[in-house]
Design a protein around this motif. Sequence first.
Motif, PDB file in Angstrom:
ATOM      1  N   UNK A 126       0.827  -1.205   0.000  1.00 43.91           N
ATOM      2  CA  UNK A 126       0.000   0.000   0.000  1.00 43.91           C
ATOM      3  C   UNK A 126       0.863   1.259   0.000  1.00 43.91           C
ATOM      4  N   UNK A 127       1.966   1.218   0.784  1.00 44.86           N
ATOM      5  CA  UNK A 127       2.858   2.381   0.811  1.00 44.86           C
ATOM      6  C   UNK A 127       3.511   2.599  -0.547  1.00 44.86           C
ATOM      7  N   UNK A 128       3.945   1.489  -1.181  1.00 44.84           N
ATOM      8  CA  UNK A 128       4.578   1.620  -2.500  1.00 44.84           C
ATOM      9  C   UNK A 128       3.585   2.171  -3.511  1.00 44.84           C
ATOM     10  N   UNK A 129       2.344   1.638  -3.476  1.00 45.64           N
ATOM     11  CA  UNK A 129       1.333   2.144  -4.392  1.00 45.64           C
ATOM     12  C   UNK A 129       1.044   3.623  -4.131  1.00 45.64           C
ATOM     13  N   UNK A 130       1.009   3.978  -2.838  1.00 46.46           N
ATOM     14  CA  UNK A 130       0.743   5.375  -2.516  1.00 46.46           C
ATOM     15  C   UNK A 130       1.910   6.265  -2.949  1.00 46.46           C
TER      16      UNK A 130
ATOM     17  N   UNK B 126      12.711   9.451   3.517  1.00 41.81           N
ATOM     18  CA  UNK B 126      13.798   9.606   2.543  1.00 41.81           C
ATOM     19  C   UNK B 126      13.251   9.496   1.116  1.00 41.81           C
ATOM     20  N   UNK B 127      12.366   8.491   0.894  1.00 37.77           N
ATOM     21  CA  UNK B 127      11.772   8.345  -0.435  1.00 37.77           C
ATOM     22  C   UNK B 127      10.902   9.543  -0.789  1.00 37.77           C
ATOM     23  N   UNK B 128      10.155  10.046   0.193  1.00 32.52           N
ATOM     24  CA  UNK B 128       9.291  11.208  -0.054  1.00 32.52           C
ATOM     25  C   UNK B 128      10.132  12.435  -0.381  1.00 32.52           C
ATOM     26  N   UNK B 129      11.208  12.652   0.381  1.00 33.02           N
ATOM     27  CA  UNK B 129      12.043  13.831   0.131  1.00 33.02           C
ATOM     28  C   UNK B 129      12.689  13.767  -1.249  1.00 33.02           C
TER      29      UNK B 129
END
Length: 586
Positions: free
Chosen positions: A247-251, A383-386
């Motif tokens: 779900x996090x990866x899809x989001x 980290x991925x979001x940034x």
Amino acid sequence: MKIQQKIVVIPLMVMLLVSTFTIITIERYLQSHLIDLNKKELYLLATASLESVKTLESLEAESEMHSDTRVTEHEGSHVSGHTEEHIILAFQRLAENFAHAGDFRVTYIDANGKVLGDSDITYDQLSYVENHADRPEIKTALQDGKGISGRYSRTLDTNMLYVAVRSNEAHYTDKNSHLAHPIISRVARSQESVEDALHELRETLVFTGGVSLIAVLILGVLAARVMNKAVQAEHHLLEKRVDDRTAEIKMLQTLGGLLNACTTLEEAGEVMTSVIPRLLPEFRGSISIIKSSRNRLDRITEWGGEWPGAERFAPGECWALRKGHQHFSVEHGIETYCRHWVDTPEEQQSLCVPLLAQGETIGILHFVMSLDTDTEHYQGMWSAISEQIGLTLANIQLRDSLREQAIRDPLTGLFNRRYMLEALDQAHSRAERTGSEIAVMMIDLDHFKLFNDNFGHDAGDHVLKAVSQALKDSLRQEDIACRYGGEEFCIVCPSTGAQQAEQIAARICKAVRQLELSINQLSLGTVTTSVGIAVYPQHAASMDDAIRLADEALYMAKQNGRDRAEVAVLSGTECREKLTEPVESV
């Protein structure tokens, strides 16, 4: 085979192999040990029985007294026979008495192999016992002093272990004895006692092993059940983690797709405000970007409640920008809050993460969370979001920069001719839908060539910049100012009629006329403008005709004295007749 079955079967197999090996090893060891102990015990008994042989001297003396009496009664015949008979009887009694103390057999044998006494047969049977001179234990005892052998006894119908010990001078000292020296004491014991002991031990070990196997089986089954429950729980936990991670990866993919589709910082801010709280539910956050001047950061979005940080701050006020990597306000018990916090978060900690793109810092991602938040769990996520946000903001800024370069004149900052044509098409479509008017103004600087000739091109550029700024200040927000070419400008005024356009043009002429122009402390004098106005659809049926008529009206303004605005005539015939007259050089 399932893991639960292996947990039960493998320990059982190992236990069975170990038990079997242990039973065999212990049985062999004890068998050898018991036999050795039995041999030692029999040897001690044989040695002890020889000590009793000393008493036979008194027995012989007694037998002589009896023989004297018998001589008197029977005239002295057979003295030696009676003496030997009494000696054998004494050995028989000695053997019986000695063997009475245990489960062993005692036999006395003289040097010729004659049996003098045996505890397992009667006195009357002694005469029928065969000579023992050929017995291996007797031979070895006569030769070495000690002999051992094991064999089947027909007399007792069992396997026996024989230990024979030869006497010495200390055991029998009467030189006048009727016995053939040396005397051999042989002690024997049935092997069934050792076998019975081994059998009992074997039964005990088998019983113990069986109980152990049953216990292991029960424990294995219980352990398998516990393991099965633990595996199922771990499986469900892993499934939940996989689902959460999926779900996090899809989001994250959704966030990346939405951010890549954003064309403005405002759109990107709306997307981030909607998606990031779902990915980091325990965090409040905001994003600030660095202005092109690199001396200030402006907040573009926030989420999770009222933000305690400043809306604008300098780069030096953030520890993350100073260090070049993320900064926790509370780390290892040390509190170091950035100065851009208006209200220092109480019972909370803050996190600043630089937003990087192509090695350049373009902004800061701020977070506020409670002190007990598991930051290691969310580190990969932020980290991925940034990274995603950094690339997106860099792309938006790059697109904005390229777009600005594509639609704006680099000298004046006004829109260029290409953008003006696109703006005219959009305004024309809107006007057709709404039935509104569009005013087009063509503006030209009067005698601009003189500025270049008298003061140089730098002065001309300075004049163009100043006039452009005056145009921006004089126009409304919806009006579009373009540099048409050289010193000529075009103004597009949506939803504007002729009268309102004349007012705007008059305001422009006044603003330009009032400019105080100077360069390098050298006054450039004043500059005036001529304005031509055409209104769609009042004067023209198309936007191209509107531009042409506005341009014709511009020339009319120059012919009529400059520093003024002229509106195109309705028919356009009068304007063309005036253009046939000679026009002064501009």
